[in-house]
Each structure stands twice: as C-alpha cells, then as structure tokens.
Design a protein around this motif. Structure first.
Motif, PDB file in Angstrom:
ATOM      1  N   THR A   1      -6.611  51.953  -6.798  1.00 41.10           N
ATOM      2  CA  THR A   1      -7.892  51.155  -6.667  1.00 41.10           C
ATOM      3  C   THR A   1      -7.726  50.219  -5.650  1.00 41.10           C
ATOM      4  OG1 THR A   1      -7.037  49.364  -8.245  1.00 41.10           O
ATOM      5  CG2 THR A   1      -7.892  51.447  -9.122  1.00 41.10           C
ATOM      6  N   LYS A   2      -6.816  49.751  -5.192  1.00 39.56           N
ATOM      7  CA  LYS A   2      -6.795  48.998  -3.960  1.00 39.56           C
ATOM      8  C   LYS A   2      -7.306  47.582  -4.412  1.00 39.56           C
ATOM      9  CE  LYS A   2      -7.045  52.222  -0.342  1.00 39.56           C
ATOM     10  NZ  LYS A   2      -6.020  53.056  -0.697  1.00 39.56           N
ATOM     11  N   THR A   3      -6.811  47.143  -5.325  1.00 42.22           N
ATOM     12  CA  THR A   3      -7.233  46.172  -6.064  1.00 42.22           C
ATOM     13  C   THR A   3      -6.031  45.333  -6.732  1.00 42.22           C
ATOM     14  OG1 THR A   3      -7.572  47.052  -8.370  1.00 42.22           O
ATOM     15  CG2 THR A   3      -9.585  46.945  -6.745  1.00 42.22           C
ATOM     16  N   THR A   4      -6.251  43.991  -6.931  1.00 41.78           N
ATOM     17  CA  THR A   4      -5.070  43.172  -7.450  1.00 41.78           C
ATOM     18  C   THR A   4      -4.904  43.507  -9.113  1.00 41.78           C
ATOM     19  OG1 THR A   4      -6.547  41.386  -8.403  1.00 41.78           O
ATOM     20  CG2 THR A   4      -5.237  41.020  -5.984  1.00 41.78           C
ATOM     21  N   ARG A   5      -3.802  43.305  -9.786  1.00 43.11           N
ATOM     22  CA  ARG A   5      -3.705  43.669 -11.190  1.00 43.11           C
ATOM     23  C   ARG A   5      -2.683  42.580 -11.692  1.00 43.11           C
ATOM     24  NH1 ARG A   5      -0.807  49.499 -11.281  1.00 43.11           N
ATOM     25  NH2 ARG A   5       0.905  49.186 -10.135  1.00 43.11           N
ATOM     26  N   PRO A   6      -2.662  42.472 -13.071  1.00 45.66           N
ATOM     27  CA  PRO A   6      -1.622  41.506 -13.495  1.00 45.66           C
ATOM     28  C   PRO A   6      -0.122  41.682 -13.178  1.00 45.66           C
ATOM     29  CG  PRO A   6      -3.393  42.041 -15.177  1.00 45.66           C
ATOM     30  CD  PRO A   6      -3.557  42.896 -13.974  1.00 45.66           C
ATOM     31  N   VAL A   7       0.544  40.734 -13.035  1.00 54.65           N
ATOM     32  CA  VAL A   7       1.997  41.120 -12.961  1.00 54.65           C
ATOM     33  C   VAL A   7       2.481  41.894 -14.226  1.00 54.65           C
ATOM     34  CG1 VAL A   7       4.324  40.178 -12.740  1.00 54.65           C
ATOM     35  CG2 VAL A   7       2.428  39.223 -11.246  1.00 54.65           C
ATOM     36  N   PRO A   8       3.038  42.749 -14.292  1.00 50.16           N
ATOM     37  CA  PRO A   8       3.421  43.778 -15.558  1.00 50.16           C
ATOM     38  C   PRO A   8       4.443  42.707 -16.210  1.00 50.16           C
ATOM     39  CG  PRO A   8       3.662  45.243 -13.648  1.00 50.16           C
ATOM     40  CD  PRO A   8       3.315  43.852 -12.940  1.00 50.16           C
ATOM     41  N   LYS A   9       4.457  42.789 -17.651  1.00 55.16           N
ATOM     42  CA  LYS A   9       5.252  41.894 -18.644  1.00 55.16           C
ATOM     43  C   LYS A   9       6.764  42.094 -18.066  1.00 55.16           C
ATOM     44  CE  LYS A   9       5.423  40.432 -23.448  1.00 55.16           C
ATOM     45  NZ  LYS A   9       5.631  39.158 -22.996  1.00 55.16           N
ATOM     46  N   TYR A  10       6.975  43.242 -18.195  1.00 53.80           N
ATOM     47  CA  TYR A  10       8.708  43.648 -17.833  1.00 53.80           C
ATOM     48  C   TYR A  10       9.012  42.889 -16.602  1.00 53.80           C
ATOM     49  CZ  TYR A  10       7.907  47.248 -14.372  1.00 53.80           C
ATOM     50  OH  TYR A  10       7.850  48.216 -13.344  1.00 53.80           O
ATOM     51  N   VAL A  11       8.185  42.877 -15.614  1.00 50.67           N
ATOM     52  CA  VAL A  11       8.547  42.123 -14.215  1.00 50.67           C
ATOM     53  C   VAL A  11       8.654  40.811 -14.242  1.00 50.67           C
ATOM     54  CG1 VAL A  11       7.933  41.666 -11.865  1.00 50.67           C
ATOM     55  CG2 VAL A  11       7.500  44.201 -12.934  1.00 50.67           C
ATOM     56  N   ARG A  12       7.515  40.329 -15.031  1.00 46.15           N
ATOM     57  CA  ARG A  12       7.765  38.758 -15.495  1.00 46.15           C
ATOM     58  C   ARG A  12       9.028  38.431 -16.054  1.00 46.15           C
ATOM     59  NH1 ARG A  12       3.674  34.919 -15.687  1.00 46.15           N
ATOM     60  NH2 ARG A  12       2.138  36.827 -15.507  1.00 46.15           N
ATOM     61  N   ASN A  13       9.148  39.184 -17.310  1.00 43.17           N
ATOM     62  CA  ASN A  13      10.409  38.943 -18.083  1.00 43.17           C
ATOM     63  C   ASN A  13      11.580  38.662 -17.095  1.00 43.17           C
ATOM     64  OD1 ASN A  13       8.894  38.634 -20.288  1.00 43.17           O
ATOM     65  ND2 ASN A  13       9.232  40.678 -21.027  1.00 43.17           N
ATOM     66  N   ARG A  14      11.658  39.800 -16.312  1.00 41.48           N
ATOM     67  CA  ARG A  14      13.050  40.169 -15.517  1.00 41.48           C
ATOM     68  C   ARG A  14      13.216  38.817 -14.489  1.00 41.48           C
ATOM     69  NH1 ARG A  14      14.357  46.136 -14.208  1.00 41.48           N
ATOM     70  NH2 ARG A  14      14.155  46.961 -16.170  1.00 41.48           N
ATOM     71  N   ILE A  15      12.112  38.685 -13.987  1.00 33.98           N
ATOM     72  CA  ILE A  15      12.093  37.130 -13.040  1.00 33.98           C
ATOM     73  C   ILE A  15      12.517  35.979 -13.759  1.00 33.98           C
ATOM     74  CG2 ILE A  15      10.787  35.680 -11.752  1.00 33.98           C
ATOM     75  CD1 ILE A  15       9.087  38.237 -10.920  1.00 33.98           C
ATOM     76  N   GLU A  16      12.067  35.737 -14.881  1.00 34.63           N
ATOM     77  CA  GLU A  16      12.311  34.634 -15.748  1.00 34.63           C
ATOM     78  C   GLU A  16      13.847  34.468 -16.329  1.00 34.63           C
ATOM     79  OE1 GLU A  16       9.131  34.455 -18.814  1.00 34.63           O
ATOM     80  OE2 GLU A  16       7.826  33.594 -17.361  1.00 34.63           O
ATOM     81  N   GLU A  17      14.232  35.682 -16.443  1.00 41.03           N
ATOM     82  CA  GLU A  17      15.616  35.904 -17.074  1.00 41.03           C
ATOM     83  C   GLU A  17      16.527  35.488 -15.727  1.00 41.03           C
ATOM     84  OE1 GLU A  17      18.407  39.675 -18.026  1.00 41.03           O
ATOM     85  OE2 GLU A  17      16.774  39.253 -19.365  1.00 41.03           O
TER      86      GLU A  17
END
Length: 139
Positions: free
Chosen positions: A117-133
């Motif tokens: 769609t060439k638009t922004t979208r939310p950071v996927p939850k699993y990506v956020r979780n891996r970064i935080e971990e």
C-alpha cells in the motif's frame, strides 16, 4: 559501549575514502544500514524477507566526531531506544576497533512500512516484543 547490546564490525575499503584519504561522509550511512540489517537479523533473529515486517528510513541525524581511514576496522554499535506505534528510533555509534572514542554518533528514525500500500503501518507486536526482550526492557 555498555549501553549497546549489539555491534557489527567491518573494514574500511579503498573505494570508501575520498581525496583527503578519510571515509567519505555518505559511507557512514551505508555502514549504519549494514549494521542495522544485522541487528534485525542476527540480534533479533528476524527474517527481513518476511512480508509482514518492513521498514523505511524517515530521518537520520549524524554527528561527525572524528574520521575513519583506509583499513580501519570499525565497530558499528546499535541500540533501539524507542518503539512507537509505527516508528522506531535507533541510536548508533561508530568506533575504531579497540577504541571507545566515537567517530560518529547517529540517531536514525525508521517507520514500519507496508510495501503493497506504500503506507506506514504499526510495528508488529512480535517485532516489538523481540526488540524489548533483546534490549532488556520496555521501550
């Protein structure tokens, strides 16, 4: 370096130096791009070929402190400092191998992106979780 959990090492090549025999400024962004890719793949264990997560550069701020030279081994340090709804802030620092003095300090802002769609979208939850971990806490 204690604040950084990830670094990637590379050697300055002849084609990356300029007439002053120092690394041409634009190559530092390439160094950061290489290290950030490794951060996501090696550090977080993510498959960047996956169609459900992609990101693009939104802003880069570079502060040049010193110069790198031909055949220097550089460490590119990466730390995700913030993960918003659709954006992520990465702090980077480049040092010469075996040294603590920064050659460059950078703040890079990425946006989670949908290539269809060439638009922004939310950071996927699993990506956020891996970064935080990986980074050791909530961002």
């Amino acid at each position: 370096m204690d604040d950084f959990r990830f670094s990637h090492c590379l050697k300055v090549r002849y084609s990356e130096i300029d007439g002053q025999k120092i690394v041409f400024n634009a190559h530092y962004l390439t160094y950061i791009d290489v290290a950030v890719t490794e951060y996501f793949q090696e550090g977080l264990g993510l498959d960047l070929n996956s169609s459900d997560f992609d990101f693009v550069l939104a802003k880069s701020t570079l502060e040049y402190k010193n110069s790198a030279h031909l055949n220097d081994w550089l460490n590119i340090w990466c730390k995700m400092s913030t993960v918003g709804t659709s954006s992520m802030v990465m702090n980077c620092m480049i040092t010469r191998e075996g040294e603590d003095t920064p050659i460059l300090i950078a703040e890079i802002i990425y946006v989670s992106y949908d290539p269809e769609t060439k638009t922004t979208r939310p950071v996927p939850k699993y990506v956020r979780n891996r970064i935080e971990e990986f980074e050791g806490g909530s961002l």
